[in-house]
Design an enzyme around this catalytic site. Structure first.
Site, PDB file in Angstrom:
ATOM      1  N   ASP A  81       0.880  -1.173   0.000  1.00 33.25           N
ATOM      2  CA  ASP A  81       0.000   0.000   0.000  1.00 33.25           C
ATOM      3  C   ASP A  81       0.918   1.222   0.000  1.00 33.25           C
ATOM      4  OD1 ASP A  81      -2.329   1.625   0.366  1.00 33.25           O
ATOM      5  OD2 ASP A  81      -1.962   1.708   2.506  1.00 33.25           O
ATOM      6  N   SER A  82       0.308   2.404  -0.042  1.00 34.43           N
ATOM      7  CA  SER A  82       1.120   3.619   0.040  1.00 34.43           C
ATOM      8  C   SER A  82       1.605   3.845   1.478  1.00 34.43           C
ATOM      9  CB  SER A  82       0.288   4.817  -0.411  1.00 34.43           C
ATOM     10  OG  SER A  82      -0.832   4.943   0.444  1.00 34.43           O
TER      11      SER A  82
ATOM     12  N   CYS B 101     -10.968   2.913   0.257  1.00 32.77           N
ATOM     13  CA  CYS B 101      -9.568   3.281   0.487  1.00 32.77           C
ATOM     14  C   CYS B 101      -9.188   2.550   1.763  1.00 32.77           C
ATOM     15  CB  CYS B 101      -9.421   4.785   0.664  1.00 32.77           C
ATOM     16  SG  CYS B 101      -7.796   5.264   1.296  1.00 32.77           S
TER      17      CYS B 101
HETATM   18  N1  DGL Z   1      -4.710   3.284   0.966  1.00 30.34           N
HETATM   19  C1  DGL Z   1      -4.796   3.778  -0.345  1.00 30.34           C
HETATM   20  C2  DGL Z   1      -6.084   3.356  -1.037  1.00 30.34           C
HETATM   21  O1  DGL Z   1      -6.653   2.336  -0.674  1.00 30.34           O
HETATM   22  C3  DGL Z   1      -4.512   5.192  -0.692  1.00 30.34           C
HETATM   23  C4  DGL Z   1      -4.072   6.217   0.250  1.00 30.34           C
HETATM   24  C5  DGL Z   1      -3.240   7.260  -0.477  1.00 30.34           C
HETATM   25  O2  DGL Z   1      -2.030   7.029  -0.546  1.00 30.34           O
HETATM   26  O3  DGL Z   1      -3.803   8.241  -0.968  1.00 30.34           O
HETATM   27  O4  DGL Z   1      -6.541   4.004  -1.934  1.00 30.34           O
END
Ligand code: DGL
Length: 279
Positions: free
Chosen positions: A15-16, A187
């Site tokens: 993930d980020s 998200c």
């Molecule tokens: N957790 C990520 C998602 O499900 C994104 C969060 C991000 O880096 O903007 O979209």
């Protein structure tokens, strides 16, 4: 499929930042014997504000890194990545390891048969891709879908804002999303706000349980492919990589969710040739 992988090989998950930890946690609950390697691209977070090209480039780098770690499966635990880069990642890696993401198992789920109108909240990158609406409409044409970009949420969750400060922001967003039967937290970062979102709706709007749905699908497929690990592997602890020096909140969340027996490492991934430097 890569001949060197077996049920004992790790699962790569990325993930980020901290969002994917909520998927990893559910994996530990449903598949306690699995060994996994997590990657949080904390240096480039938020992905929700990035272009499709950027998301493809950096997620391919991370996928290559996890492939080199001999993972049997890759879990894209980020909606922004899945909705923008899934086909590219699949094309390159699907013959080498199993590829999972947090969107496909959800959009196919029969739970949608019981709703008329749903709300989807997600990052700008996910909303702009239109990935969810296209996919859900393919399976459930009757459904009325309202999607809303909530750009502030992921960064403030990643930065560890107190719930007291986050609540008014949630309210501001969700006031625009009231007459719905169910809400999809599209998200993975938002999974940290499940309780607050439930509180906002006072139990009148159903919260779709993404973690459960996604991990059930991963487990089902691993069993089908005879790749589920049935015995605990001793002396193997999950490894958590971050691309910036390990953020305090990232470490704190890892310890809360996975305990003390974990490794945390900072790693620099340098673009094309995948030079790797540890610090
Ligand atoms: N957790 C990520 C998602 O499900 C994104 C969060 C991000 O880096 O903007 O979209």
């Amino acid at each position: 499929m890569n001949m060197k992988i077996s049920s004992l090989s790790p699962i790569g998950i990325f993930d980020s930042g901290i969002g994917g930890l909520m998927i990893a946690k559910e994996m530990k609950i449903q598949m306690p014997n699995e060994d996994f390697i997590y990657f949080g691209d904390t240096k480039n977070m938020p992905y929700g504000e990035k272009s499709k090209e950027f998301i493809i480039k950096s997620s391919m780098k991370i996928a290559s890194f996890l492939y080199k770690k001999k993972c049997k499966a890759l879990v894209i635990a980020c909606n922004s990545i899945a909705s923008n880069a899934l086909d590219v990642i699949q094309k390159k890696f699907q013959k080498k390891m199993l590829i999972f993401n947090v969107i496909d198992p959800v959009v196919k789920n029969t739970i949608f048969l019981s709703y008329k109108k749903i709300g989807i909240i997600a990052t700008p990158a996910t909303i702009h891709s239109n990935f969810y609406t296209k996919k859900i409409k393919k399976y459930y044409r009757h459904l009325d879908i309202i999607q809303m970009s909530t750009p502030l949420l992921a960064p403030i969750i990643e930065n560890g804002w107190k719930i007291k400060k986050i609540n008014p922001i949630i309210k501001n967003y969700l006031n625009h999303l009231k007459s719905i039967d169910a809400i999809l937290l599209a998200c993975t970062h938002y999974l940290f706000l499940k309780q607050e979102i439930k509180n906002f709706y006072h139990g009148k709007v159903h919260l779709i349980d993404i973690q459960k749905i996604v991990v059930q699908e991963i487990k089902r497929k691993l069993i089908e492919k005879k790749l589920l690990c049935f015995h605990p592997i001793y002396n193997r602890f999950p490894i958590f990589y971050t691309s910036s020096s390990i953020p305090i909140l990232f470490e704190r969340k890892v310890r809360i969710l996975f305990g003390k027996k974990v490794f945390l490492k900072h790693i620099f991934l340098i673009l094309s040739h995948l030079c790797i430097y540890y610090s």
